[in-house]
Every structure is written in C-alpha cells, then in structure tokens.
Enzyme design. Structure first.
Site, PDB file in Angstrom:
ATOM      1  N   HIS A 189      -5.346  -2.864  -7.598  1.00 49.42           N
ATOM      2  CA  HIS A 189      -4.926  -3.621  -6.244  1.00 49.42           C
ATOM      3  C   HIS A 189      -5.079  -5.069  -6.305  1.00 49.42           C
ATOM      4  O   HIS A 189      -4.035  -5.543  -5.685  1.00 49.42           O
ATOM      5  CB  HIS A 189      -5.695  -2.739  -5.166  1.00 49.42           C
ATOM      6  CG  HIS A 189      -5.720  -1.327  -5.055  1.00 49.42           C
ATOM      7  ND1 HIS A 189      -6.716  -0.605  -5.390  1.00 49.42           N
ATOM      8  CD2 HIS A 189      -4.663  -0.691  -4.604  1.00 49.42           C
ATOM      9  CE1 HIS A 189      -6.331   0.720  -5.261  1.00 49.42           C
ATOM     10  NE2 HIS A 189      -5.136   0.691  -4.469  1.00 49.42           N
TER      11      HIS A 189
ATOM     12  N   ASP B 173       1.827   4.653 -10.248  1.00 51.14           N
ATOM     13  CA  ASP B 173       2.444   5.613  -9.560  1.00 51.14           C
ATOM     14  C   ASP B 173       3.896   5.438  -9.673  1.00 51.14           C
ATOM     15  O   ASP B 173       4.593   5.365  -8.586  1.00 51.14           O
ATOM     16  CB  ASP B 173       1.856   5.639  -8.091  1.00 51.14           C
ATOM     17  CG  ASP B 173       0.448   6.031  -7.964  1.00 51.14           C
ATOM     18  OD1 ASP B 173      -0.135   7.069  -8.373  1.00 51.14           O
ATOM     19  OD2 ASP B 173      -0.200   4.951  -7.489  1.00 51.14           O
TER      20      ASP B 173
ATOM     21  N   LEU C  89     -10.361  -0.214  -3.192  1.00 48.37           N
ATOM     22  CA  LEU C  89      -9.655  -1.237  -4.042  1.00 48.37           C
ATOM     23  C   LEU C  89     -10.281  -1.357  -5.433  1.00 48.37           C
ATOM     24  O   LEU C  89     -11.460  -1.274  -5.389  1.00 48.37           O
ATOM     25  CB  LEU C  89      -9.406  -2.477  -3.432  1.00 48.37           C
ATOM     26  CG  LEU C  89      -8.705  -2.275  -1.823  1.00 48.37           C
ATOM     27  CD1 LEU C  89      -8.440  -3.807  -1.384  1.00 48.37           C
ATOM     28  CD2 LEU C  89      -7.433  -1.503  -1.913  1.00 48.37           C
ATOM     29  N   HIS C  90      -9.496  -1.771  -6.398  1.00 49.05           N
ATOM     30  CA  HIS C  90      -9.955  -1.866  -7.683  1.00 49.05           C
ATOM     31  C   HIS C  90      -8.874  -2.963  -8.238  1.00 49.05           C
ATOM     32  O   HIS C  90      -8.154  -3.551  -7.706  1.00 49.05           O
ATOM     33  CB  HIS C  90      -9.987  -0.604  -8.660  1.00 49.05           C
ATOM     34  CG  HIS C  90      -8.529   0.015  -8.560  1.00 49.05           C
ATOM     35  ND1 HIS C  90      -7.407  -0.396  -9.277  1.00 49.05           N
ATOM     36  CD2 HIS C  90      -8.164   1.413  -7.988  1.00 49.05           C
ATOM     37  CE1 HIS C  90      -6.524   0.281  -8.928  1.00 49.05           C
ATOM     38  NE2 HIS C  90      -6.933   1.642  -8.244  1.00 49.05           N
TER      39      HIS C  90
ATOM     40  N   GLN D 264      -0.458  13.126   3.161  1.00 47.39           N
ATOM     41  CA  GLN D 264      -0.138  13.087   1.733  1.00 47.39           C
ATOM     42  C   GLN D 264      -1.136  13.799   1.052  1.00 47.39           C
ATOM     43  O   GLN D 264      -0.816  13.922  -0.372  1.00 47.39           O
ATOM     44  CB  GLN D 264       0.354  11.660   0.836  1.00 47.39           C
ATOM     45  CG  GLN D 264      -1.056  10.954   0.935  1.00 47.39           C
ATOM     46  CD  GLN D 264      -0.687   9.435   0.396  1.00 47.39           C
ATOM     47  OE1 GLN D 264      -0.224   8.667   1.422  1.00 47.39           O
ATOM     48  NE2 GLN D 264      -0.804   8.910  -0.404  1.00 47.39           N
TER      49      GLN D 264
HETATM   50  O1  PAF Z   1      -0.294   4.622  -3.544  1.00 50.08           O
HETATM   51  C1  PAF Z   1      -1.026   4.625  -2.423  1.00 50.08           C
HETATM   52  O2  PAF Z   1      -2.149   3.986  -2.279  1.00 50.08           O
HETATM   53  C2  PAF Z   1      -0.540   5.533  -1.252  1.00 50.08           C
HETATM   54  O3  PAF Z   1       0.192   6.383  -1.498  1.00 50.08           O
HETATM   55  C3  PAF Z   1       0.187   4.580  -0.469  1.00 50.08           C
HETATM   56  C4  PAF Z   1       1.425   3.898  -1.057  1.00 50.08           C
HETATM   57  C5  PAF Z   1      -0.403   3.504   0.197  1.00 50.08           C
HETATM   58  C6  PAF Z   1       0.770   5.444   1.099  1.00 50.08           C
HETATM   59  O4  PAF Z   1      -0.417   5.837   1.731  1.00 50.08           O
END
Ligand code: PAF
Length: 266
Positions: free
Chosen positions: A35, A154, A31-32, A59
């Site tokens: 977040h 994102d 986390l930064h 992913q």
């Molecule tokens: O943006 C992210 O950190 C990831 O893509 C997420 C939304 C937590 C899904 O793993």
C-alpha cells in the site's frame, strides 16, 4: 493530513480542490509496504492525494473472514502520514450503503472465473464499493486529473475495475502498480500476518513455482507436494481486449490462510 470521518466532511473539503489533480488509493486498511508504494506513487504524480480505509462487508463471502480482518487504524494513519497523504476518508457502512446493498454493479464474464468462481459475490461487492468510492472521491470531470492507484497483486480485481471505468465512462485513469514483494519473493498481503512461522517459511515457494514451472500442471504438483492446498492455478489472458497478455494466476491455502498471486507469462 486531514482525516474525514464522514462522506459529508470530505465532500465539503473537496470543493476547494477543483482544478488540482487527485490521486486516490482505496484500501481496507491494515496497510503494508505494498500500500505504501501505491501511496508514494500517488503522492509523486498528483497534486492532492486521498486514501480511503473501509473494510467492505459486501465483498466477504465468509463472515468469519470479515470478522477476522485486522483493524489497525492508528498504524494505518501513521503510514499515511509518513507517505505525505493529504486526505484520509473513513466512511461507515451505513453511509456507504444507504440502499442496504439492494443496488449492485455486476460483471458477467471476467468475474466468473478464478477468485470469482471460488468466492461467489466477491467481485459484485468489490465493484459496487469501488463505484461508490469513485463517485464520492471525484473532484472533476477530467480523467487525466483523477487517477486511481491499485496493485497488480489483485490482477483480476484490477482488470475488472479498469473494465468498469471504461464501461460506465467514469472520468478516472486507472494505474496498475507492480506487486511489492518481500526479499524472499512472497507478495505483500494483509493476510501474511496470519501465517505461522512454518507456513511463512513455505510461502515464498508459491511465486517460485509460478515463475519456474514450465506449465500450470507442474506448478500445481510442486506446490501440492510442498503442502499447499490449491484453490485454482491457471494460465489465462483476462479481459475483453485481444491485447490482454497471459498470466499465471494462483489462489492456494496454507492452513486456513488463502494466498493469491500472479505472474506475467512471456
Ligand atoms: O483491494 C482492496 O483492498 C479492496 O478490494 C478494495 C479495492 C479497497 C475494495 O474494497
């Protein structure tokens, strides 16, 4: 703050939360400040807050990238604690994928361009895990009381998650939060810690070129001259809605590190 190391533990705890409002922030950890801003907003707007930390293997299109993804649980929990988060969920891969990823959520338009074009399967993994996490996090049926917080950095991911929530009538309100930037403009990202000192010095040129170039082609030329390897740089309006506004999207490499960013076009 209660840390739930299994879905079952969270499911038992959430029974007592029915009737409150829930703010949910899904993350992959490391986390930064970006977040922290999502957590602070959830804290401010909701009665109860839930953070999930799960490095989602489905992913990652590149196994090395998955391996290298930083795991910083103790530091992450400290950030969550100081943000006043009530619950943290730490699911395992075995728990989240009892089907061994034979079931997937797939989108066939927005997910095929930009990051979707260069990272095959990436958004299938993102949408599938977010769908699972929303089912698990859910405490009620009122979208006004269940709020999902995600960052605009994102933006393609945010657009796809919004679309999924709408397409499958999920009882969630999706809140897109502005990108948090360093003072020199670089978008906060877990990947920034991989940059060398020289790359870190160059990195803010990325957003400067997006903002200041008259068109995408000029931004590309500027950045290539500065040493960036461009994956894509495009002006687009993402989404199915006619009201979708145009943005300038980029993914570019500095050395081995892939950075993404986007800005709204007037
Ligand atoms: O943006 C992210 O950190 C990831 O893509 C997420 C939304 C937590 C899904 O793993």
């Amino acid at each position: 703050m209660i840390v739930h190391r299994s879905i079952a533990a969270w499911s038992a705890a959430k029974r007592s939360l029915v009737g409150t409002s829930l703010g949910f922030v899904p993350t992959m950890g490391h986390l930064h400040a970006g977040h922290a801003a999502l957590l602070a907003r959830a804290r401010q707007e909701c009665g109860t807050t839930l953070l999930s930390i799960f490095v989602n293997p489905t992913q990652f299109d590149d196994p090395t990238d998955l391996e290298r993804y930083p795991r910083t649980l103790e530091a992450d929990l400290a950030i969550a604690r100081s943000a006043g988060i009530d619950h943290v969920l730490l699911p395992t891969t075995a728990e989240l994928y009892p089907d061994a990823y034979t079931y997937k959520v797939q989108e066939s338009a927005v997910s095929t361009v930009l990051c979707g074009a260069s990272r095959p399967g990436h958004f299938d993994g993102v949408l599938t895990v977010v769908m699972k996490l929303l089912q698990i996090a859910q405490i009620g049926v009122d979208p006004a009381q269940q709020r999902l917080y995600m960052g605009e950095k994102d933006h393609q991911q945010l657009t796809l998650v919004r679309g999924m929530v709408e397409a499958f009538f999920l009882p969630w309100t999706v809140i897109g939060c502005p990108t948090v930037r360093e003072t020199d403009g670089l978008a906060m990202s877990s990947r920034n810690s991989r940059l060398t000192a020289e790359q870190r010095r160059l990195a803010p040129q990325l957003v400067r070129a997006l903002r200041e170039s008259p068109d995408a082609a000029t931004a590309r030329t500027t950045l290539e001259a500065a040493g960036f390897r461009i994956d894509y740089l495009e002006d687009r309006a993402l989404g199915t809605s006619h009201a979708a506004a145009s943005r300038r999207y980029i993914a570019a490499f500095l050395g081995e590190t892939r950075l993404i960013d986007n800005v709204a076009l007037d």
